[in-house]
Every structure is written in structure tokens, then in C-alpha cells.
Design an enzyme around this catalytic site. Structure first.
Site, PDB file in Angstrom:
ATOM      1  N   SER A  13       0.834  -1.213   0.000  1.00 23.85           N
ATOM      2  CA  SER A  13       0.000   0.000   0.000  1.00 23.85           C
ATOM      3  C   SER A  13       0.868   1.263   0.000  1.00 23.85           C
ATOM      4  CB  SER A  13      -0.980   0.006   1.183  1.00 23.85           C
ATOM      5  OG  SER A  13      -0.299   0.147   2.398  1.00 23.85           O
ATOM      6  N   LEU A  86      11.097  -6.668   5.017  1.00 27.03           N
ATOM      7  CA  LEU A  86      11.326  -7.293   6.325  1.00 27.03           C
ATOM      8  C   LEU A  86      12.757  -7.763   6.565  1.00 27.03           C
ATOM      9  CD1 LEU A  86       8.022  -9.349   6.668  1.00 27.03           C
ATOM     10  CD2 LEU A  86       8.617  -7.171   7.751  1.00 27.03           C
ATOM     11  N   LYS A  87      13.490  -7.983   5.504  1.00 24.42           N
ATOM     12  CA  LYS A  87      14.844  -8.541   5.676  1.00 24.42           C
ATOM     13  C   LYS A  87      15.822  -7.479   6.165  1.00 24.42           C
ATOM     14  CE  LYS A  87      17.213 -12.012   2.925  1.00 24.42           C
ATOM     15  NZ  LYS A  87      16.427 -13.076   3.531  1.00 24.42           N
ATOM     16  N   LEU A  88      16.757  -7.915   7.024  1.00 26.67           N
ATOM     17  CA  LEU A  88      17.822  -6.989   7.446  1.00 26.67           C
ATOM     18  C   LEU A  88      18.757  -6.744   6.263  1.00 26.67           C
ATOM     19  CD1 LEU A  88      19.024  -5.503   9.955  1.00 26.67           C
ATOM     20  CD2 LEU A  88      20.535  -7.476  10.221  1.00 26.67           C
ATOM     21  N   ILE A  89      19.079  -5.469   6.023  1.00 26.28           N
ATOM     22  CA  ILE A  89      19.937  -5.123   4.886  1.00 26.28           C
ATOM     23  C   ILE A  89      21.404  -5.351   5.294  1.00 26.28           C
ATOM     24  CG2 ILE A  89      20.606  -3.255   3.310  1.00 26.28           C
ATOM     25  CD1 ILE A  89      17.684  -3.812   2.963  1.00 26.28           C
ATOM     26  N   HIS A 105       8.542   3.002   9.487  1.00 23.08           N
ATOM     27  CA  HIS A 105       8.261   2.094  10.606  1.00 23.08           C
ATOM     28  C   HIS A 105       6.933   2.514  11.231  1.00 23.08           C
ATOM     29  CE1 HIS A 105       9.320  -0.742  13.756  1.00 23.08           C
ATOM     30  NE2 HIS A 105       8.847   0.131  14.628  1.00 23.08           N
ATOM     31  N   ASP A 146      15.885  -0.499  12.721  1.00 17.77           N
ATOM     32  CA  ASP A 146      15.127   0.632  13.274  1.00 17.77           C
ATOM     33  C   ASP A 146      15.931   1.613  14.128  1.00 17.77           C
ATOM     34  OD1 ASP A 146      12.857  -0.554  12.097  1.00 17.77           O
ATOM     35  OD2 ASP A 146      12.531  -1.788  13.872  1.00 17.77           O
ATOM     36  N   GLU A 175       1.015   6.682   7.809  1.00 22.32           N
ATOM     37  CA  GLU A 175       2.165   6.294   6.971  1.00 22.32           C
ATOM     38  C   GLU A 175       1.996   6.817   5.552  1.00 22.32           C
ATOM     39  OE1 GLU A 175       3.493   2.125   7.075  1.00 22.32           O
ATOM     40  OE2 GLU A 175       2.188   1.873   8.800  1.00 22.32           O
TER      41      GLU A 175
HETATM   42  C1  GRF Z   1       3.678  -0.874   6.899  1.00 23.72           C
HETATM   43  O1  GRF Z   1       3.007  -0.779   8.113  1.00 23.72           O
HETATM   44  C2  GRF Z   1       5.111  -0.474   7.086  1.00 23.72           C
HETATM   45  O2  GRF Z   1       5.310   0.579   7.933  1.00 23.72           O
HETATM   46  C3  GRF Z   1       5.664  -1.720   7.693  1.00 23.72           C
HETATM   47  O3  GRF Z   1       5.056  -2.765   6.943  1.00 23.72           O
HETATM   48  C4  GRF Z   1       3.811  -2.300   6.465  1.00 23.72           C
HETATM   49  C5  GRF Z   1       3.828  -2.442   4.989  1.00 23.72           C
HETATM   50  O4  GRF Z   1       2.586  -2.151   4.437  1.00 23.72           O
HETATM   51  N1  GRF Z   1       7.087  -1.704   7.782  1.00 23.72           N
HETATM   52  P1  GRF Z   1       2.417  -2.072   2.869  1.00 23.72           P
HETATM   53  O5  GRF Z   1       3.049  -3.342   2.267  1.00 23.72           O
HETATM   54  O6  GRF Z   1       3.082  -0.831   2.377  1.00 23.72           O
HETATM   55  O7  GRF Z   1       0.943  -2.066   2.647  1.00 23.72           O
END
Ligand code: GRF
Length: 202
Positions: A13, A86-89, A105, A146, A175
């Protein structure tokens, strides 16, 4: 035009909001979408915009971060946006894009961050703490989860919520405002690193 790569792992999204943003239309071009999975819904969004998708990681058929660095440098990528990645860079890759990689975040850092703090885990922890506000943070990416310098944050009132899901929903709408705002500021050259703090010119 700022050349941008967006890294995703899920629904996308935030990627969609970046691609649909009228303010970003003449400022940025998304050159590549990168995922750590074989498939996630965010890839469909990329394909609809004819943006090439790359799979990074150690799985068969995926490319390594070293190869990805070469590809993104060929594209002359100026900014990498982690939008739900999600992966650590790896440290080498972080160094290669020092102060050119940001992450969104879904909480107010430095609280509720670090390993394991992703997705519903975050909103459950916020709910269980009985915090009355949550929000979103955009920060530069460093070698650990983070902890990079915070560029911008936006709060949302969660005093009346009944569930972690309700917090997730309120934070997601924040966000979707904060991430395009920060990308716009970077594209306009209005984000400065000064004495280890970040200043955003309004
Ligand atoms: C979001 O809440 C973002 O902050 C987090 O993972 C979610 C990803 O949402 N790190 P989307 O895939 O952008 O919909």
C-alpha cells in the site's frame, strides 16, 4: 528527477501511495521494485506500472545484495525506500547507500522497534502498553533494525481504540501521508544531516 527503488515484502500500500502521489509525479521516478519473496501483492502493483521487479536473497533464482547494488547503481538510483521490507539489509549494502536509504516504521521510534518488531507484533505491543498515541517514523537505514537517524514522525491518537488492528489501521493512514512527504523533501533537497541530527526544511 530522483531515481528511486522501493523494497517491499507484502501488500504494497505504501508503494501504491508513492506511485499515485500527485506531488511526486514530476519529482521522482521509481526505477525498480525489490522483494525478498518469490511473490507478494506489491509485485502486481509494480507490474501495473511497468516497473521491473527483482528478488533479492539467498533462495534459488534470487539475486544477491552485491548484484543488486550493481543493478541499482546502473539505474543511478539516488534513493532506496524500504516500504514494508522485512529482511535486514547487509552492512556492505547499507554502506553503499549511506544516507540514501530510508525506512518507514509503523510506530514512534525509538520505542517499539528492533528485531521482531514488525507488522502486527508492533501494534499488539503498543496496545498492551496502553499507550495513548502511536504513529509512524521515517528514518535513514543503518546496520541494525530501526536505529538509524529519524527524519520525520507523525502521531495519531489511539486513546479510544479497542484492538491492535484498529491501531494498525490508524497508523497506516498516517504512513501514507508521512512517506510521500519525506520523499518529496528529499527530492527537493530539503533534508540535511547536521551534527548527527536530521533537519527538514519546511
Ligand atoms: C507498513 O506498516 C510499514 O510501515 C511496515 O510494513 C507495512 C507495509 O505495508 N514496515 P504495505 O506493504 O506498504 O501495505
Amino acid at each position: 528527477m530522483l531515481a528511486v527503488a522501493v523494497f517491499v515484502s507484502g501488500r504494497g500500500s505504501n508503494l501504491r501511495v508513492i506511485l499515485d502521489s500527485p506531488a511526486l509525479k514530476n519529482l521522482i521516478q521509481v526505477k525498480a521494485v525489490v522483494g525478498d519473496k518469490l511473490y507478494c501483492p506489491a509485485f502486481d502493483i509494480a507490474k501495473n506500472f511497468s516497473i521491473p521487479v527483482y528478488n533479492v536473497g539467498k533462495k534459488e533464482g534470487f539475486i544477491s545484495f552485491d548484484d543488486l547494488e550493481i543493478i541499482l547503481k546502473d539505474f543511478k538510483v539516488d534513493l532506496i525506500v524500504l516500504a514494508g521490507f522485512l529482511k535486514l539489509i547487509p552492512a556492505n549494502f547499507v554502506r553503499a547507500f549511506h544516507n540514501k536509504m530510508i525506512n518507514i516504521h509503523p510506530a514512534l521510534l525509538p520505542s517499539y522497534g528492533g528485531p521482531g518488531m514488525y507488522g502486527s507484533n508492533i501494534h499488539r505491543a503498543v496496545f498492551e502498553s496502553s499507550a495513548q498515541v502511536s504513529g509512524a517514523s521515517v528514518h535513514f537505514v543503518d546496520e541494525t533494525y530501526d536505529t538509524g537517524r529519524i527524519i520525520a514522525q507523525k502521531c495519531v491518537d489511539i486513546s479510544g481504540v479497542q484492538s491492535p488492528e484498529e491501531i494498525a489501521e490508524r497508523v497506516l493512514s498516517i504512513e501514507h501521508q508521512l512517506l510521500p512527504y519525506v520523499i518529496e523533501k528529499i527530492a527537493l533537497g530539503k533534508v540535511f544531516v547536521e551534527n548527527n541530527r536530521i533537519r527538514v526544511e519546511t
